[in-house]
Write a protein that holds these residues in place. Structure first.
Motif, PDB file in Angstrom:
ATOM      1  N   ASP A   2      -2.454  16.810  -6.822  1.00 12.90           N
ATOM      2  CA  ASP A   2      -2.844  16.457  -5.453  1.00 12.90           C
ATOM      3  C   ASP A   2      -2.395  17.527  -4.485  1.00 12.90           C
ATOM      4  N   MET A   3      -3.325  18.042  -3.724  1.00 14.35           N
ATOM      5  CA  MET A   3      -2.953  19.037  -2.720  1.00 14.35           C
ATOM      6  C   MET A   3      -3.603  18.691  -1.391  1.00 14.35           C
ATOM      7  N   LYS A   4      -2.872  18.967  -0.309  1.00 14.39           N
ATOM      8  CA  LYS A   4      -3.449  18.810   1.031  1.00 14.39           C
ATOM      9  C   LYS A   4      -3.504  20.204   1.623  1.00 14.39           C
ATOM     10  N   ILE A   5      -4.708  20.690   1.872  1.00 17.43           N
ATOM     11  CA  ILE A   5      -4.869  22.081   2.287  1.00 17.43           C
ATOM     12  C   ILE A   5      -5.527  22.176   3.660  1.00 17.43           C
ATOM     13  N   LEU A   6      -4.909  22.956   4.527  1.00  6.41           N
ATOM     14  CA  LEU A   6      -5.457  23.212   5.860  1.00  6.41           C
ATOM     15  C   LEU A   6      -6.310  24.476   5.808  1.00  6.41           C
ATOM     16  N   VAL A   7      -7.534  24.368   6.311  1.00 13.56           N
ATOM     17  CA  VAL A   7      -8.388  25.556   6.439  1.00 13.56           C
ATOM     18  C   VAL A   7      -8.439  25.913   7.922  1.00 13.56           C
ATOM     19  N   VAL A   8      -8.048  27.138   8.241  1.00 11.42           N
ATOM     20  CA  VAL A   8      -8.043  27.571   9.637  1.00 11.42           C
ATOM     21  C   VAL A   8      -9.274  28.443   9.887  1.00 11.42           C
ATOM     22  N   GLY A   9     -10.093  28.032  10.848  1.00 14.87           N
ATOM     23  CA  GLY A   9     -11.296  28.788  11.193  1.00 14.87           C
ATOM     24  C   GLY A   9     -12.533  27.920  11.052  1.00 14.87           C
ATOM     25  N   GLY A  10     -13.602  28.276  11.765  1.00 16.73           N
ATOM     26  CA  GLY A  10     -14.780  27.409  11.801  1.00 16.73           C
ATOM     27  C   GLY A  10     -16.108  28.125  11.610  1.00 16.73           C
ATOM     28  N   GLY A  11     -16.116  29.244  10.886  1.00 19.32           N
ATOM     29  CA  GLY A  11     -17.370  29.977  10.667  1.00 19.32           C
ATOM     30  C   GLY A  11     -17.969  29.686   9.301  1.00 19.32           C
ATOM     31  N   GLY A  12     -18.977  30.476   8.942  1.00 14.48           N
ATOM     32  CA  GLY A  12     -19.617  30.343   7.641  1.00 14.48           C
ATOM     33  C   GLY A  12     -18.625  30.603   6.523  1.00 14.48           C
ATOM     34  N   ARG A  13     -17.757  31.584   6.731  1.00 16.82           N
ATOM     35  CA  ARG A  13     -16.724  31.895   5.735  1.00 16.82           C
ATOM     36  C   ARG A  13     -15.832  30.688   5.475  1.00 16.82           C
ATOM     37  N   PHE A  61      -0.528  20.149  14.212  1.00 13.92           N
ATOM     38  CA  PHE A  61      -1.513  19.445  13.388  1.00 13.92           C
ATOM     39  C   PHE A  61      -1.130  19.520  11.903  1.00 13.92           C
ATOM     40  N   ALA A  62      -0.643  20.685  11.497  1.00 16.28           N
ATOM     41  CA  ALA A  62      -0.246  20.859  10.093  1.00 16.28           C
ATOM     42  C   ALA A  62       0.891  19.909   9.750  1.00 16.28           C
ATOM     43  N   LYS A  63       1.842  19.775  10.657  1.00 15.26           N
ATOM     44  CA  LYS A  63       2.988  18.883  10.394  1.00 15.26           C
ATOM     45  C   LYS A  63       2.554  17.423  10.401  1.00 15.26           C
ATOM     46  N   LYS A  64       1.717  17.082  11.374  1.00 18.44           N
ATOM     47  CA  LYS A  64       1.246  15.696  11.509  1.00 18.44           C
ATOM     48  C   LYS A  64       0.505  15.241  10.244  1.00 18.44           C
ATOM     49  N   THR A  65      -0.316  16.125   9.704  1.00 13.89           N
ATOM     50  CA  THR A  65      -1.133  15.738   8.548  1.00 13.89           C
ATOM     51  C   THR A  65      -0.373  15.890   7.235  1.00 13.89           C
ATOM     52  N   GLY A  66       0.723  16.639   7.271  1.00 12.66           N
ATOM     53  CA  GLY A  66       1.527  16.816   6.062  1.00 12.66           C
ATOM     54  C   GLY A  66       0.884  17.738   5.033  1.00 12.66           C
ATOM     55  N   VAL A  67       0.113  18.738   5.507  1.00  9.22           N
ATOM     56  CA  VAL A  67      -0.492  19.665   4.545  1.00  9.22           C
ATOM     57  C   VAL A  67       0.608  20.475   3.852  1.00  9.22           C
ATOM     58  N   THR A  68       0.322  20.828   2.577  1.00 11.37           N
ATOM     59  CA  THR A  68       1.289  21.618   1.817  1.00 11.37           C
ATOM     60  C   THR A  68       0.926  23.099   1.829  1.00 11.37           C
ATOM     61  N   HIS A  69      -0.383  23.369   2.022  1.00 11.19           N
ATOM     62  CA  HIS A  69      -0.883  24.737   1.962  1.00 11.19           C
ATOM     63  C   HIS A  69      -1.855  24.983   3.120  1.00 11.19           C
ATOM     64  N   ALA A  70      -2.024  26.266   3.471  1.00  9.66           N
ATOM     65  CA  ALA A  70      -3.025  26.622   4.476  1.00  9.66           C
ATOM     66  C   ALA A  70      -3.755  27.881   4.035  1.00  9.66           C
ATOM     67  N   VAL A  71      -5.068  27.880   4.247  1.00 13.00           N
ATOM     68  CA  VAL A  71      -5.869  29.077   3.985  1.00 13.00           C
ATOM     69  C   VAL A  71      -6.374  29.574   5.332  1.00 13.00           C
ATOM     70  N   ILE A  72      -6.013  30.805   5.653  1.00 17.23           N
ATOM     71  CA  ILE A  72      -6.369  31.336   6.970  1.00 17.23           C
ATOM     72  C   ILE A  72      -7.654  32.155   6.841  1.00 17.23           C
ATOM     73  N   GLY A  73      -8.714  31.721   7.533  1.00 11.14           N
ATOM     74  CA  GLY A  73      -9.997  32.410   7.446  1.00 11.14           C
ATOM     75  C   GLY A  73     -10.055  33.699   8.248  1.00 11.14           C
ATOM     76  N   PRO A  74      -9.952  33.631   9.574  1.00  8.67           N
ATOM     77  CA  PRO A  74     -10.166  34.811  10.412  1.00  8.67           C
ATOM     78  C   PRO A  74      -8.914  35.670  10.622  1.00  8.67           C
ATOM     79  N   GLU A  75      -9.125  36.842  11.187  1.00  2.78           N
ATOM     80  CA  GLU A  75      -8.032  37.798  11.392  1.00  2.78           C
ATOM     81  C   GLU A  75      -7.195  37.497  12.635  1.00  2.78           C
ATOM     82  N   SER A  76      -7.798  36.894  13.666  1.00  2.00           N
ATOM     83  CA  SER A  76      -7.039  36.761  14.922  1.00  2.00           C
ATOM     84  C   SER A  76      -5.790  35.879  14.781  1.00  2.00           C
TER      85      SER A  76
END
Ligand code: AMP
Ligand code: GLY
Length: 429
Positions: A2-13, A61-76
């Protein structure tokens, strides 16, 4: 697992990242994005609409949701230090720290790192802190230079002399930049993208992809964020030999080793943009993340569990045996607003037609009450996947040409005619 993963960014990528992660039914996806992406919204358990560089909001938001991992999409957000921040909260990240992201965010750092560690593939280059000096250099070296602002420009900051600007235009552009400038030898050849998973020490390559920066068919018009890309069933390109791939990968391996030696180990996705020249692959630049559109090509092909790869990157146990890609071709075509990138027609209705077997990735598009409308950036993309390039192109083109509204796309991406031109160009060098 079981993993909870945060995806940062909102584009096609990021839609492609979320879709790939969600193929593992035990993975819950969460999202932070500046603008609601209709595709990500459907996949994610919960979304937070916030600027991706707003570290307070992302971290709360990451703390509230308790995600264990994050994948960062964009460079900014990488440049803003999102990884340093989330790791402090105990969240393991796919993406480099602010210091390691300099491989993308500081073009002088990247070139100098390669020089100091005697890594091959650098063009001749010079860094200027003073515009007058850069102007003098341009006047003395009339001809073939690439002019680059030192920092992030959304892929739209480079000017090539003899292609986009003449000497007077180059000088005017340097004055406009108002900051540090890198002047480089203009490389001649064919461009390709090599993306790799990196866990700080180990590096595992993905299939080669060719992006198309120019807005219009035949590689004309202004540079864009990328209009589409293709990849081949053998994961090479017809103008890139296995030897060229080995050379490019060896440059990336050396860069990862150099970053570790400098005390900024590199972890996440390393994106190498290369020019295949008569002397072999040279580095145009590195990015500290997946390419957009290139992520849509490779993640559509990923046959292994992406969530598993994420945890092996953050554990430092990445290995080639954990990563497999389907031996198929892909063609990705972006639909963009009419007028993009200079004067995009915003708020125009878009409707999808018959998509056939194409995979749809949403990007910068508004969806209200089931109706899609253009925004300022790339709207949505279709990926065709098939045993042959021609098959993949037909799938993507059929879906793209079925879209109605004030949007356009490049018809030539992934066609044999375009490939033949690339191959002929490579032979001429
Ligand atoms: P970048 O923003 O660094 O990705 O550059 C945008 C585009 O400029 C690249 O896709 C290349 O087509 C071109 N470019 C950048 N640097 C060079 C160079 N040294 N020689 C030739 N073309 C370059
Ligand atoms: N497709 C180029 C980039 O993502 O920078």
């Amino acid at each position: 697992m079981d993993m909870k993963i945060l995806v940062v960014g909102g584009g096609g990528r990021e839609h492609a990242i979320a879709a790939a992660l969600s193929r593992n039914s035990e993975t819950a996806i969460y999202s932070v994005m500046a603008k609601k992406n209709p595709g990500i919204t459907r996949i994610a358990k919960e979304c937070c609409i916030a600027r991706e560089t707003d570290l307070e909001k992302v971290s709360a938001f990451a703390k509230k949701t308790g995600v264990t991992h994050a994948v960062i999409g964009p460079e900014s957000p990488l440049e803003a230090g999102i990884v340093d921040r989330l790791e402090k909260e105990g969240i393991a990240c796919i993406g480099p720290t602010k210091a390691a992201a300099r491989i993308e965010t500081d073009k002088a750092f990247c070139r100098n790192l390669m020089t100091h560690h005697q890594i091959s593939g650098n063009p001749e280059y010079r860094v200027f802190h003073d515009a007058d000096e850069a102007v003098r250099f341009v006047k003395d070296h009339d001809g073939d230079l690439a002019i680059k602002p030192i920092g992030l420009t959304g892929g739209k900051g480079v000017r090539i002399m003899g292609e986009q600007v003449d000497t007077a235009g180059a000088i005017e552009y340097i004055r406009e930049i108002k900051g540090d400038v890198v002047l480089e030898e203009r490389l001649k050849g064919e461009e390709f993208t090599l993306q790799a998973f990196v866990d700080g020490t180990h590096i595992v390559p993905m299939p080669l992809v060719q992006d198309h920066k120019r807005a219009f068919d035949g590689d004309t018009g202004p540079n864009t964020g990328g209009m589409g890309a293709y990849s081949m069933p053998d994961h090479l390109l017809p103008f890139v030999t296995r030897k060229d791939l080995t050379a490019a990968l060896s440059i990336m391996i050396s860069v990862v080793a150099a970053m570790a030696k400098e005390g900024s180990p590199y972890k996440g996705i390393l994106y190498g943009q290369f020019m295949n020249t008569a002397q072999g692959p040279k580095v145009i630049e590195f990015n500290a993340r997946f390419g957009d559109p290139e992520a849509m090509n490779v993640l559509t092909l990923l046959a292994s569990d992406f969530a598993g790869i994420v945890s092996s990157i953050t554990d430092g146990t990445l290995s080639a045996s954990k990563v497999a890609f389907e031996p198929a071709a892909t063609v990705c075509k972006y639909l963009v607003p009419e007028g993009y990138p200079t004067a995009p027609q915003v708020n125009k209705p878009v409707s999808l037609g018959d998509m056939g077997r194409a995979i749809l990735y949403y990007a910068n598009v508004d969806e209200t009450a089931g109706e899609l409308k253009t925004l300022t950036s790339r709207t949505l993309a279709f990926v065709g996947k098939a045993p042959t390039l021609a098959g993949a192109e037909a799938i993507a083109e059929h879906a793209a040409s079925g879209v109605k509204g004030s949007v356009r796309h490049r018809r030539d991406i992934g066609t044999q005619a375009l490939l033949d031109r690339r191959i002929a160009h490579m032979k001429e060098l």
